[in-house]
Design a protein around this motif. Structure first.
Motif, PDB file in Angstrom:
ATOM      1  N   PHE A 135      62.830 -32.944 -60.898  1.00 32.29           N
ATOM      2  CA  PHE A 135      63.544 -33.788 -59.937  1.00 32.29           C
ATOM      3  C   PHE A 135      64.607 -34.680 -60.582  1.00 32.29           C
ATOM      4  O   PHE A 135      65.247 -35.473 -59.898  1.00 32.29           O
ATOM      5  N   GLY A 136      64.818 -34.583 -61.887  1.00 37.73           N
ATOM      6  CA  GLY A 136      65.894 -35.302 -62.543  1.00 37.73           C
ATOM      7  C   GLY A 136      65.544 -36.724 -62.952  1.00 37.73           C
ATOM      8  O   GLY A 136      64.533 -37.293 -62.524  1.00 37.73           O
ATOM      9  N   GLN A 137      66.392 -37.296 -63.769  1.00 35.54           N
ATOM     10  CA  GLN A 137      66.200 -38.668 -64.230  1.00 35.54           C
ATOM     11  C   GLN A 137      66.735 -39.690 -63.239  1.00 35.54           C
ATOM     12  O   GLN A 137      66.499 -40.886 -63.380  1.00 35.54           O
ATOM     13  N   GLY A 138      67.467 -39.228 -62.255  1.00 34.28           N
ATOM     14  CA  GLY A 138      68.041 -40.122 -61.259  1.00 34.28           C
ATOM     15  C   GLY A 138      69.557 -40.100 -61.314  1.00 34.28           C
ATOM     16  O   GLY A 138      70.145 -39.969 -62.382  1.00 34.28           O
ATOM     17  N   LEU A 139      70.182 -40.227 -60.170  1.00 38.31           N
ATOM     18  CA  LEU A 139      71.642 -40.199 -60.093  1.00 38.31           C
ATOM     19  C   LEU A 139      72.231 -41.327 -60.923  1.00 38.31           C
ATOM     20  O   LEU A 139      71.900 -42.508 -60.742  1.00 38.31           O
ATOM     21  N   GLY A 140      73.091 -40.969 -61.880  1.00 38.76           N
ATOM     22  CA  GLY A 140      73.725 -41.942 -62.743  1.00 38.76           C
ATOM     23  C   GLY A 140      72.942 -42.288 -63.986  1.00 38.76           C
ATOM     24  O   GLY A 140      73.424 -43.051 -64.831  1.00 38.76           O
ATOM     25  N   LEU A 141      71.735 -41.731 -64.146  1.00 40.42           N
ATOM     26  CA  LEU A 141      70.852 -42.119 -65.249  1.00 40.42           C
ATOM     27  C   LEU A 141      70.769 -41.076 -66.361  1.00 40.42           C
ATOM     28  O   LEU A 141      69.949 -41.210 -67.267  1.00 40.42           O
ATOM     29  N   GLY A 142      71.581 -40.054 -66.323  1.00 38.64           N
ATOM     30  CA  GLY A 142      71.541 -39.029 -67.364  1.00 38.64           C
ATOM     31  C   GLY A 142      72.060 -39.544 -68.698  1.00 38.64           C
ATOM     32  O   GLY A 142      72.882 -40.462 -68.757  1.00 38.64           O
ATOM     33  N   ASP A 143      71.559 -38.971 -69.784  1.00 38.46           N
ATOM     34  CA  ASP A 143      71.947 -39.390 -71.141  1.00 38.46           C
ATOM     35  C   ASP A 143      72.993 -38.478 -71.770  1.00 38.46           C
ATOM     36  O   ASP A 143      73.769 -38.918 -72.621  1.00 38.46           O
ATOM     37  N   ILE A 144      73.034 -37.191 -71.373  1.00 40.10           N
ATOM     38  CA  ILE A 144      73.868 -36.214 -72.056  1.00 40.10           C
ATOM     39  C   ILE A 144      75.351 -36.544 -71.916  1.00 40.10           C
ATOM     40  O   ILE A 144      76.174 -36.172 -72.756  1.00 40.10           O
ATOM     41  N   GLU A 154      70.448 -35.144 -63.977  1.00 34.94           N
ATOM     42  CA  GLU A 154      70.341 -36.294 -63.085  1.00 34.94           C
ATOM     43  C   GLU A 154      69.559 -36.014 -61.804  1.00 34.94           C
ATOM     44  O   GLU A 154      68.859 -36.904 -61.302  1.00 34.94           O
ATOM     45  N   ILE A 155      69.667 -34.792 -61.251  1.00 35.69           N
ATOM     46  CA  ILE A 155      68.930 -34.508 -60.005  1.00 35.69           C
ATOM     47  C   ILE A 155      67.969 -33.337 -60.168  1.00 35.69           C
ATOM     48  O   ILE A 155      67.394 -32.872 -59.185  1.00 35.69           O
ATOM     49  N   GLY A 156      67.798 -32.864 -61.403  1.00 31.73           N
ATOM     50  CA  GLY A 156      66.737 -31.928 -61.702  1.00 31.73           C
ATOM     51  C   GLY A 156      66.977 -30.485 -61.300  1.00 31.73           C
ATOM     52  O   GLY A 156      68.025 -30.118 -60.762  1.00 31.73           O
ATOM     53  N   PHE A 157      65.965 -29.679 -61.590  1.00 30.37           N
ATOM     54  CA  PHE A 157      66.012 -28.255 -61.264  1.00 30.37           C
ATOM     55  C   PHE A 157      66.165 -28.038 -59.762  1.00 30.37           C
ATOM     56  O   PHE A 157      66.864 -27.120 -59.323  1.00 30.37           O
ATOM     57  N   VAL A 158      65.529 -28.890 -58.984  1.00 28.91           N
ATOM     58  CA  VAL A 158      65.638 -28.777 -57.520  1.00 28.91           C
ATOM     59  C   VAL A 158      67.090 -28.952 -57.086  1.00 28.91           C
ATOM     60  O   VAL A 158      67.594 -28.211 -56.232  1.00 28.91           O
ATOM     61  N   GLY A 159      67.773 -29.931 -57.676  1.00 29.24           N
ATOM     62  CA  GLY A 159      69.177 -30.134 -57.339  1.00 29.24           C
ATOM     63  C   GLY A 159      70.044 -28.966 -57.728  1.00 29.24           C
ATOM     64  O   GLY A 159      70.948 -28.559 -56.976  1.00 29.24           O
ATOM     65  N   LEU A 160      69.776 -28.389 -58.918  1.00 31.87           N
ATOM     66  CA  LEU A 160      70.536 -27.212 -59.363  1.00 31.87           C
ATOM     67  C   LEU A 160      70.317 -26.044 -58.415  1.00 31.87           C
ATOM     68  O   LEU A 160      71.266 -25.321 -58.079  1.00 31.87           O
ATOM     69  N   VAL A 161      69.075 -25.860 -57.984  1.00 30.97           N
ATOM     70  CA  VAL A 161      68.772 -24.777 -57.040  1.00 30.97           C
ATOM     71  C   VAL A 161      69.525 -24.972 -55.727  1.00 30.97           C
ATOM     72  O   VAL A 161      70.085 -24.019 -55.162  1.00 30.97           O
ATOM     73  N   LEU A 162      69.548 -26.212 -55.234  1.00 27.10           N
ATOM     74  CA  LEU A 162      70.250 -26.481 -53.976  1.00 27.10           C
ATOM     75  C   LEU A 162      71.739 -26.176 -54.085  1.00 27.10           C
ATOM     76  O   LEU A 162      72.333 -25.588 -53.170  1.00 27.10           O
ATOM     77  N   ILE A 163      72.347 -26.569 -55.208  1.00 30.01           N
ATOM     78  CA  ILE A 163      73.771 -26.263 -55.412  1.00 30.01           C
ATOM     79  C   ILE A 163      73.988 -24.762 -55.515  1.00 30.01           C
ATOM     80  O   ILE A 163      74.941 -24.220 -54.947  1.00 30.01           O
ATOM     81  N   SER A 164      73.092 -24.077 -56.222  1.00 32.62           N
ATOM     82  CA  SER A 164      73.196 -22.614 -56.350  1.00 32.62           C
ATOM     83  C   SER A 164      73.047 -21.937 -54.995  1.00 32.62           C
ATOM     84  O   SER A 164      73.779 -20.990 -54.681  1.00 32.62           O
TER      85      SER A 164
END
Length: 406
Positions: free
Chosen positions: A278-287, A307-317
């Motif tokens: 589910f990600g580290q949170g919007l705006g909270l990524g380190d990379i 930032e929004i995790g695997f779930v977010g990547l799946v939704l965009i895909s």
């Protein structure tokens, strides 16, 4: 969206595909959000205003949505043909003359001129040329190839296709050698190859073209030291896994020691791993904090995943694939053969670019420097995609998407 009872060559005008419009607009909004979130290090490094990239992407995103909406109101017979050929001719000429333009008019990258510098922004001609190239192939294939039977000799078929091969060689020279952008060549080559299938050509041509394409790709890689370095960097990361499943004798011939560290892809994979489900949170990524340069462009999917995790990547895909499927649905129902091929080409442009980028940042293939359609930061990429989708929306007015296909 707008509909009326005018006629397009005796065919009824239907409502433009508002579902496609909404799907694309959603991805544009995602791009605007992450242009702010992922650009924080670049903003600080270059001492820009904190909203520098956000404001630019917001302007381009809103403009892109209005372009799509405006095109969706137009009769396709009044816009697609004229604009498609204009983009092909105009931006081919611009790409051809860029090496000869003064330094004040071009922006260099890696020793190659890829952008034309205009007041307030830079323009990448190849992004708009791709749309014109797809239209040109659609128009020309309809005129010269579709009605030609498959049952002709291989020699006759190659003579028939020779003008396209010659034209593509010129395009390869301009983009791969003058602009040093092999990724775009791979993308355009893939579109050309697949559109030939829909243009009713024989399997013998595809086998031959496939072999020639592989040889040409190897030649383009060998001809440029920076591409060889990218291959070595990629092989450094994957060789252990590949050699593990091959016979032991292969290790002696294929293992290469002291290869360059796959810096960018390693950090890209770390980012996706850090994101978890589910990600580290919007705006909270380190990379994005200096580990990956320009993470809001080519590596935007890695930054988003952190930032929004695997779930977010799946939704965009899923959004990306729904857009492609929607365009294929339009293509499958449109009767005009040029529009049929053009919409297929636009769908291919989106999905091939998405796959090249996602496979590259995950280490499955070498990095190609292809932007994620509708998601990566960049005005030229966003506006060109808006034009392409806008033309598809205009074409969708000529088909009844609510009617079930028997």
């Amino acid at each position: 969206m707008h509909s009326n009872k005018n006629q397009i060559k005796n065919n009824r005008i239907y409502q433009a595909d508002y579902v496609l419009f909404l799907l694309v607009s959603t991805l544009i909004i995602v791009s605007i959000i992450f242009s702010y979130s992922l650009s924080v290090y670049t903003v600080q490094y270059f001492e820009y205003n904190q909203f520098h990239f956000f404001i630019r992407q917001l302007f381009v995103g809103v403009l892109s949505i209005f372009i799509m909406w405006g095109f969706s109101l137009l009769n396709p017979d009044k816009i697609v043909n004229k604009l498609g050929m204009f983009l092909f001719i105009t931006f081919f000429i611009l790409m051809a003359i860029m090496p000869f333009l003064p330094a004040s008019l071009v922006t260099a990258s890696g020793g190659a001129n890829r952008w034309i510098r205009l007041p307030g922004f830079s323009l990448s001609p190849v992004e708009f040329f791709k749309i014109g190239f797809i239209y040109f192939l659609s128009w020309s294939f309809h005129r010269r190839l579709i009605e030609i039977p498959k049952k002709i000799t291989l020699k006759e078929e190659f003579i028939l296709l020779l003008p396209y091969f010659f034209s593509f060689i010129i395009i390869v020279f301009i983009i791969a050698f003058l602009q040093k952008d092999l990724g775009q060549v791979v993308l355009l080559g893939g579109i050309l190859f697949i559109l030939l299938i829909f243009a009713n050509r024989s399997y013998k041509v595809f086998v031959t073209l496939g072999l020639v394409g592989v040889i040409a790709l190897v030649g383009l890689i060998v001809a440029a030291p920076h591409r060889i370095q990218r291959i070595f960097s990629w092989w450094a990361m994957v060789q252990d896994g590949i050699l593990m499943v091959l016979p032991s004798w292969a290790d002696k011939y294929l293992r290469i020691e002291d290869l360059p560290e796959p810096y960018q892809v390693s950090h890209s994979l770390n980012a996706m791993n850090n994101g978890g489900m589910f990600g580290q949170g919007l705006g909270l990524g380190d990379i994005k904090l200096g580990f990956l340069s320009e993470v809001h462009t080519d590596f935007v999917l890695a930054g988003i995943t952190e930032e929004i995790g695997f779930v977010g990547l799946v939704l965009i895909s899923v959004l990306m694939f729904l857009i492609v499927l929607r365009i294929f649905k339009i293509s499958g129902r449109v009767e005009n053969k040029i529009y049929h091929l053009f919409t297929i080409g636009v769908a291919l442009m989106i999905i091939i670019a998405f796959l090249i980028n996602s496979y590259g940042i995950s280490g499955m293939i070498p990095i190609k420097g292809i932007a994620v359609p509708l998601v990566s930061y960049g005005g030229s990429s966003m506006l060109s995609m808006a034009i392409a989708i806008g033309l598809v929306l205009s074409i969708s007015k000529s088909v009844d998407l609510r009617k079930k296909v028997k």
